[in-house]
Design an enzyme around this catalytic site. Structure first.
Site, PDB file in Angstrom:
ATOM      1  N   HIS A  69       0.739  -1.277  -0.020  1.00  0.00           N
ATOM      2  CA  HIS A  69      -0.036   0.102   0.259  1.00  0.00           C
ATOM      3  C   HIS A  69       0.979   1.166  -0.160  1.00  0.00           C
ATOM      4  O   HIS A  69       0.823   2.294   0.844  1.00  0.00           O
ATOM      5  CB  HIS A  69      -1.003   0.148   1.165  1.00  0.00           C
ATOM      6  CG  HIS A  69      -1.940  -0.986   1.072  1.00  0.00           C
ATOM      7  ND1 HIS A  69      -2.998  -1.288   2.125  1.00  0.00           N
ATOM      8  CD2 HIS A  69      -2.063  -2.201   0.345  1.00  0.00           C
ATOM      9  CE1 HIS A  69      -3.535  -2.448   2.093  1.00  0.00           C
ATOM     10  NE2 HIS A  69      -3.172  -2.854   0.872  1.00  0.00           N
TER      11      HIS A  69
ATOM     12  N   GLY B 298      -9.951  -1.533  -2.930  1.00  0.00           N
ATOM     13  CA  GLY B 298     -10.399  -1.830  -1.710  1.00  0.00           C
ATOM     14  C   GLY B 298      -9.969  -3.129  -1.021  1.00  0.00           C
ATOM     15  O   GLY B 298      -8.831  -3.345  -1.354  1.00  0.00           O
TER      16      GLY B 298
ATOM     17  N   GLU C 269     -12.789   1.030  -6.025  1.00  0.00           N
ATOM     18  CA  GLU C 269     -13.576   2.063  -6.178  1.00  0.00           C
ATOM     19  C   GLU C 269     -13.178   3.219  -7.263  1.00  0.00           C
ATOM     20  O   GLU C 269     -11.657   3.169  -7.404  1.00  0.00           O
ATOM     21  CB  GLU C 269     -13.291   2.893  -4.672  1.00  0.00           C
ATOM     22  CG  GLU C 269     -14.154   2.331  -3.485  1.00  0.00           C
ATOM     23  CD  GLU C 269     -14.270   3.259  -2.096  1.00  0.00           C
ATOM     24  OE1 GLU C 269     -14.601   2.865  -1.262  1.00  0.00           O
ATOM     25  OE2 GLU C 269     -13.719   4.136  -2.454  1.00  0.00           O
TER      26      GLU C 269
END
Length: 356
Positions: free
Chosen positions: A151, A232, A238
């Site tokens: 991430h 997500g 999204e």
């Protein structure tokens, strides 16, 4: 109509060296029907991440720390000399890359990369300069953006307002996405010299929007409306319309859930499907999104709310770019999560007028 490219056809039309050898340009075309063609512009790329194009020349960033220049059928791999050692963590490395608006005169660009040193692992945004076919880190614009096992965010874009935008991931510290004092889980906005724009929504802060998990794509419509793609949690990917100062909900809400003062997405993959969306581009009131786990280029119609796959069968797609009715995209099958075919990864082109 979906466009499927059988791997058998690709294997027959491509020739070249193994991925360890220098990449090559390839102008050969693979046909799906008489009117629909995907053109292979370059092959043997190694984990490409960003597409830039100026005139007829492409500059592609590779996660391992290179820029691939593709010009007039010739491919050149240019080294990027950075001040800090690149991290080898999953999903990390040399990620976002965007040419300066005055690149033709200045030979400058902006890069986003993950590094490790004695103080830990972080992401930073830097200005780069091209000299003698080598890109050198010239100035740090923003440092110590949170990084973790995964991430990292990493997308860089220059908006229609001339500001530099960057997506950052939550670095597996999901609560940081709701903390406006943290740079993690955000979309950031900088002046090109690294200073904070005076009209940012939070005083003396780079934060433009917050509540993001791992956004990896940015684009704008001609009227200035901003859109972003976001990974997500396993599913519930999204596509968002971004407005300054707004909270996009992670980890409080995701997918179709709603909560006061939090923004729900325009589109979501739902709880049973995963796109893993990355690069995103706008054209004719539609959004075109690179899908990694979805292994496709997705089209989202802003008028009707419909979405569909327009390219499939080529594996993981990392970034897209649209210019003069042409859609360019790069695969990411060599990133350790894909199944690379011969001569992967590749830069492709298809005319949007060929897509029904």
């Amino acid at each position: 109509m979906k466009i499927y490219i059988p791997f058998l056809i690709i294997a027959l039309v491509l020739t070249g060296c193994s991925p360890k050898q220098p990449p090559k340009a390839n102008e050969q075309k693979t046909e799906t029907t008489a009117s629909q063609q995907i053109e292979i512009i370059a092959t043997d790329l190694l984990i490409p991440w960003s597409i830039n194009k100026i005139g007829n020349t492409f500059y592609l960033s590779e996660r391992g720390g290179n820029i691939v220049k593709v010009e007039n059928g010739q491919v050149e791999k240019q080294q990027v000399q950075l001040e800090k050692p690149l991290s080898t963590a999953s999903e990390a490395g040399f990620l976002g890359f965007v040419l300066a608006p005055d690149f033709v005169e200045s030979n400058q660009a902006y890069g986003y990369y993950t590094y490790e040193d004695d103080t830990g692992q972080f992401n930073r945004i830097v200005r780069l300069k091209l000299e003698n076919d080598t890109w050198r880190e010239e100035e740090v614009l923003l440092d110590q953006i949170p990084s973790g096992r995964v991430h990292h965010g990493g997308r860089l874009k220059i908006g229609p307002d001339g500001k530099l935008y960057a997506t950052t991931g939550d670095a597996l510290q999901s609560d940081s996405a709701q903390d406006v004092n943290s740079l993690g889980g955000k979309i950031l906005r900088l002046n090109l010299d690294g200073s904070i724009p005076s009209d940012n929504p939070f005083p003396n802060s780079y934060v433009y929007s917050f509540g993001h998990r791992n956004p990896q794509g940015l684009t704008w419509a001609p009227d200035g409306t901003m859109y972003a793609s976001e990974h997500g949690n396993n599913a519930n990917d999204e596509i968002n319309r971004i407005e300054p100062g707004k909270n996009y909900g992670w980890p409080e809400i995701e997918g179709t859930r709603e909560k006061e003062n939090m923004v729900a997405p325009l589109f979501t993959s739902g709880s049973d499907n995963t796109w893993a969306p990355s690069g995103i581009a706008y054209f004719d009131n539609k959004l075109y999104v690179a899908a990694l786990r979805g292994s496709a280029v997705l089209e989202f119609n802003l008028n009707t709310g419909a979405n569909r796959e327009i390219v499939n069968g080529l594996g993981r797609i990392r970034d897209v770019l649209i210019e003069e009715n042409n859609l360019y995209f790069i695969t990411n099958n060599t990133d350790g999560r894909g199944n690379p075919e011969r001569n992967d990864d590749k830069l492709y082109r298809i005319s949007l007028s060929a897509i029904d």
